[in-house]
Design an enzyme around this catalytic site. Sequence first.
Site, mmCIF file in Angstrom:
data_model
loop_
_atom_site.group_PDB
_atom_site.id
_atom_site.type_symbol
_atom_site.label_atom_id
_atom_site.label_comp_id
_atom_site.label_asym_id
_atom_site.label_seq_id
_atom_site.Cartn_x
_atom_site.Cartn_y
_atom_site.Cartn_z
ATOM 1 N N ARG A 24 6.635 -7.454 -0.942
ATOM 2 C CA ARG A 24 6.428 -6.872 -2.270
ATOM 3 C C ARG A 24 7.680 -6.168 -2.774
ATOM 4 O O ARG A 24 8.032 -6.286 -3.956
ATOM 5 C CB ARG A 24 5.239 -5.917 -2.278
ATOM 6 C CG ARG A 24 4.909 -5.391 -3.671
ATOM 7 C CD ARG A 24 3.605 -4.617 -3.701
ATOM 8 N NE ARG A 24 3.671 -3.379 -2.925
ATOM 9 C CZ ARG A 24 2.656 -2.522 -2.823
ATOM 10 N NH1 ARG A 24 1.506 -2.771 -3.433
ATOM 11 N NH2 ARG A 24 2.782 -1.418 -2.106
ATOM 12 N N LYS A 57 6.945 -2.121 -8.178
ATOM 13 C CA LYS A 57 6.861 -0.766 -7.621
ATOM 14 C C LYS A 57 8.238 -0.110 -7.742
ATOM 15 O O LYS A 57 9.008 -0.031 -6.787
ATOM 16 C CB LYS A 57 6.391 -0.823 -6.163
ATOM 17 C CG LYS A 57 5.818 0.499 -5.641
ATOM 18 C CD LYS A 57 5.194 0.291 -4.277
ATOM 19 C CE LYS A 57 4.664 1.584 -3.688
ATOM 20 N NZ LYS A 57 3.471 2.071 -4.408
#
Length: 401
Positions: free
Chosen positions: A157, A251
């Site tokens: 991620r 993120k």
Amino acid sequence: MASLSSLTKPISLASHTSTKFSDHSPNSLAVLKNISFNGLGFRSFELDVVGGRSFESLRVANNSTQAGALAEVTQISDAPLLSCSEVIERLRISQESYKGKQQYLAMYSSLFGGITTDPAAMVIPMDDHMVHRGHGVFDTAAIMDGYLYELDQHLDRIIRSAAMAKISLPFDRESIRRILIQTVSASKCREGSLRYWLSAGPGDFQLSPSGCRKPSLYAIVIQDQLPADQKGLKVVTSSIPIKPPQFAVMKSVNYLPNVLSKMEAEENNGYAAIWLDDEGYVAEGPNMNVAFVTKEKELLMPRFDKILSGCTARRVLILAEGLVKEGKLRGIRVGNITVEEGKKADEMMLIGSGVLVRSVLQWDEQVIGNGKDGPVSEALLNLVVEDMKSGPHTVRVPVPY
């Protein structure tokens, strides 16, 4: 909390008190207490003269609206020129004097190309574009019984986030993975968390990263001092605008909306604030996903196309399949969820690497279900904890201590 803008008149020692200080030795400390200012209630004033340099600290409490709340206002009359060794020593003293809920056991920095266990050395340069421009991404992996939980999922991620943020990798994926494991090993931490960042790197204070020398990798091992509380929570609907999907799905370190949303919840005696997307559907919390169990025993979770794709949330969707087989759930669905559907659900829960699975007992003024921890929420929490302790090798990476 009172601020200087709320004061009707400027505060200064000369204008509000006639107290005079005599000469003090370099190590003396002069303290005056209970100095009262018109309309402002209790005050205290401290004058600390150290080595010829004075530091004045004024604590301000607004009794009328925020009894007991104090705002620290510090005046420094002299800023000394320090050597590198003096800076390090002062940083070390500052770290040792503050006892927070977390301890920092080890840090890796690609700038010095190694790992340190000295908290005073766990610093990054101000000209790093992650600091002054927010050009950085991060992720976190839990440490449980000497294993890193879902390290590869979180690593994938952050690499996706870095690509979206146009941050090149300082090393290949396998090297980054190896560094992260070595940092945990050096920390000797067996239960805690590993947080790591990819940054455009240091170089200058311009907007463009074109002047950055090279991208940076930082990692730090954190040990919490207090056990996680698993009691049910209250949440509120956030009035802070949600990030646009382009930024919500990565993120990044741009967490000001998240921070303000969390503060809004705390100001309303809640744990978290729930965001709604641009169409009014339930989205996510400030640093966790949200899920529901309907009266028909169906597990509902918002779609991930406009919010962060939570690694723990996705793992919960897989683990929940076992509850379907056991008959505790009739189905699992990821899709749009209205606020009305959410508030009428039998159960509501927050899901994330920090909270794991936490029951929500109240959303705004609406009690969820019977106002008690739900059986599905408890079952999912137990499944996640069991997965962290004895799950397959695909989610548990051993740390060689």
